[in-house]
Write a protein that holds these residues in place. Structure first.
Motif, PDB file in Angstrom:
ATOM      1  N   PRO A 114       0.840  -1.196   0.000  1.00  0.00           N
ATOM      2  CA  PRO A 114       0.000   0.000   0.000  1.00  0.00           C
ATOM      3  C   PRO A 114       0.881   1.253   0.000  1.00  0.00           C
ATOM      4  CG  PRO A 114      -0.830  -1.585   1.585  1.00  0.00           C
ATOM      5  CD  PRO A 114       0.486  -2.128   1.082  1.00  0.00           C
ATOM      6  N   GLY A 115       0.503   2.222  -0.803  1.00  0.00           N
ATOM      7  CA  GLY A 115       1.276   3.478  -0.872  1.00  0.00           C
ATOM      8  C   GLY A 115       2.241   3.506  -2.049  1.00  0.00           C
ATOM      9  N   ASP A 116       2.593   2.326  -2.568  1.00  0.00           N
ATOM     10  CA  ASP A 116       3.471   2.304  -3.749  1.00  0.00           C
ATOM     11  C   ASP A 116       2.720   2.866  -4.957  1.00  0.00           C
ATOM     12  OD1 ASP A 116       5.498   1.083  -2.341  1.00  0.00           O
ATOM     13  OD2 ASP A 116       5.012  -0.950  -3.032  1.00  0.00           O
ATOM     14  N   GLU A 117       3.474   3.389  -5.907  1.00  0.00           N
ATOM     15  CA  GLU A 117       2.861   3.901  -7.139  1.00  0.00           C
ATOM     16  C   GLU A 117       3.306   3.067  -8.335  1.00  0.00           C
ATOM     17  OE1 GLU A 117       2.619   8.560  -5.658  1.00  0.00           O
ATOM     18  OE2 GLU A 117       3.857   8.064  -7.402  1.00  0.00           O
ATOM     19  N   VAL A 118       2.366   2.883  -9.261  1.00  0.00           N
ATOM     20  CA  VAL A 118       2.649   2.103 -10.471  1.00  0.00           C
ATOM     21  C   VAL A 118       2.342   2.963 -11.691  1.00  0.00           C
ATOM     22  CG1 VAL A 118       2.064   0.034 -11.792  1.00  0.00           C
ATOM     23  CG2 VAL A 118       2.072  -0.047  -9.295  1.00  0.00           C
ATOM     24  N   ILE A 119       3.337   3.175 -12.521  1.00  0.00           N
ATOM     25  CA  ILE A 119       3.141   4.011 -13.707  1.00  0.00           C
ATOM     26  C   ILE A 119       2.503   3.185 -14.819  1.00  0.00           C
ATOM     27  CG2 ILE A 119       4.349   5.311 -15.522  1.00  0.00           C
ATOM     28  CD1 ILE A 119       6.312   6.208 -13.355  1.00  0.00           C
TER      29      ILE A 119
END
Ligand code: PMP
Ligand code: GLU
Length: 394
Positions: A114-119
């Motif tokens: 949770p909190g990670d970003e995925v482009i």
């Protein structure tokens, strides 16, 4: 009383599968629907693959397989990666799953917090954003347009990266735009990623063989990207095996191990007969399925010609997969057959209700100005569908 989890309440129904279900329902109710919504080849599975499955049943294959897939199948996948992609994967880096969709789900859950970003360069395949959201991570959409052939530039990638970025995820050939990243373009993106070693790349290559160009290059072929790239592939598309449900990854070993651990608690592994059939599919020379690829290329030309004849439709020239993704925003704000069209979802619904043609709204792919038309259908159906669309719009 709603006892469902927050996670499931947040999840959207897959728009491609929902549209296919709706089209099926209308057909069963007696409506003459032409389905151009689902990305599913209309060919049957080639005989040599069916034969391998029959032989596997007769040879009494019936029990649980190793969680990560039969060793013989992983050998075939290893050879396929070497033969078609010049990639050296060890057996310990390969995991077989119940469709590439599960491969993607495994990878996301193996890596994301949770909190990670995925482009996600837009348009992206419909399930990416929801699979990412299920892990609690956040999809970061990077818009692209027809002018850039729906491809993300290195500058756009750089601007989207934050300290939270953990993954970049794309398909090439792309579902839904048909775009293919060239070797040069991938190397330029990789140069940006070099500065951010925490970012893992998911390269979804399930349309690999449905490619009408000479551009055949994988991110993992770039030396410094190999140990941070997951190459995803499967047999659903080129081998016309959607219902057999086999996909696979080549990945850094620690990710492959994590996917195996996860899968061991969720499915125990993929179907044993289907795995045996896939050995025959992957061991065969690729030209055994060239009749399928040739047909798709003919249909691309036909579909694109027909798209270009519809006033107000604009499109890139898809180089692979079996979709066109025209921009239909010309019709937004207009009232057609008594129905006001505000966005691509209204437009797709108008085509279903008034032309009896099923397509998918671009909104589900992160681009609300477009609709996706699948040309994995017969020439007669494609021609007829466009005739009906013309009539409704004129
Ligand atoms: N990735 C893309 C880009 C797709 O279009 C599909 C189509 N279903 C998949 C993954 C999943 O394929 P499957 O689960 O049938 O192997
Ligand atoms: N990938 C196909 C599509 O995009 C199949 C449907 C699905 O798996 O969502 O239509």
């Amino acid at each position: 009383m709603n006892q469902l989890s927050d996670q499931v309440n947040r999840l959207q129904t897959s728009a491609t599968l929902a549209m296919a279900a709706k089209a099926r329902e209308l057909k069963e109710a007696g409506k003459d629907i032409i389905g151009l919504s689902l990305g599913e080849p209309d060919f049957t599975t080639p005989d040599f693959i069916k034969k391998a499955a029959i032989e596997a049943i007769e040879a009494d294959y019936h029990s649980y397989t190793p969680v990560d897939g039969y060793k013989e199948l992983k050998e075939s996948i290893k050879n396929k990666f070497k033969r078609d992609n010049q990639l050296d994967y060890q057996l310990s880096q390969i995991v077989v799953s119940t469709g590439a969709k599960q491969s993607l789900y495994n990878v996301a859950n193996a890596v994301l917090n949770p909190g990670d970003e995925v482009i996600l360069p837009c348009p992206y395949w419909v399930s990416y954003a929801d699979i990412v959201k299920l892990t609690g991570a956040t999809p970061v959409e990077v818009p692209t347009s027809i002018e850039s052939d729906f491809k993300m530039s290195p500058a756009q990638l750089e601007a989207a990266i934050t300290p939270q970025t953990k993954m970049m995820w794309y398909s090439s050939p792309c579902n839904p735009s048909g775009s293919i990243y060239s070797e040069t373009e991938l190397k330029e993106l990789a140069e940006i990623l070099k500065k951010h070693p925490q970012i893992i790349v998911v390269s979804d290559e399930i349309y690999e063989h449905i490619n009408f160009t000479e551009n055949k290059f994988s991110m993992a072929q770039i030396d410094f990207m190999k140990d941070r790239t997951v190459t995803v592939n499967g047999v659903s598309k080129a081998f016309s095996m959607t219902g057999w449900r086999i996909g696979y990854i080549g990945a850094p070993e620690y990710i492959a191990k994590a996917c195996t651990k996860l899968q061991g608690q969720v499915t125990s592994g993929a179907n044993c007969i289907a795995q045996q059939a896939v050995i025959a599919a992957l061991d065969a020379p690729v030209d055994k399925i060239s009749y399928i690829i040739d047909k798709f290329e003919e249909r691309r030309k036909l579909t694109l010609d027909l798209v270009n004849q519809i006033p107000g439709f604009t499109s890139n020239v898809p180089e692979g997969a079996f979709y066109v993704f025209p921009n239909v925003s010309h019709y937004f704000g207009k009232t057609i057959k008594g129905k006001t069209v505000n966005d691509a979802s209204d437009f797709s619904m108008l085509l279903l209700e008034e032309a009896n043609v099923a397509t998918v709204t671009g909104k589900a792919f992160g681009n609300p100005d477009c609709i996706r038309i699948s040309y994995a259908a017969s020439e007669a159906d494609i021609k007829n569908a466009f005739k009906r669309i013309q009539e409704v719009l004129s």
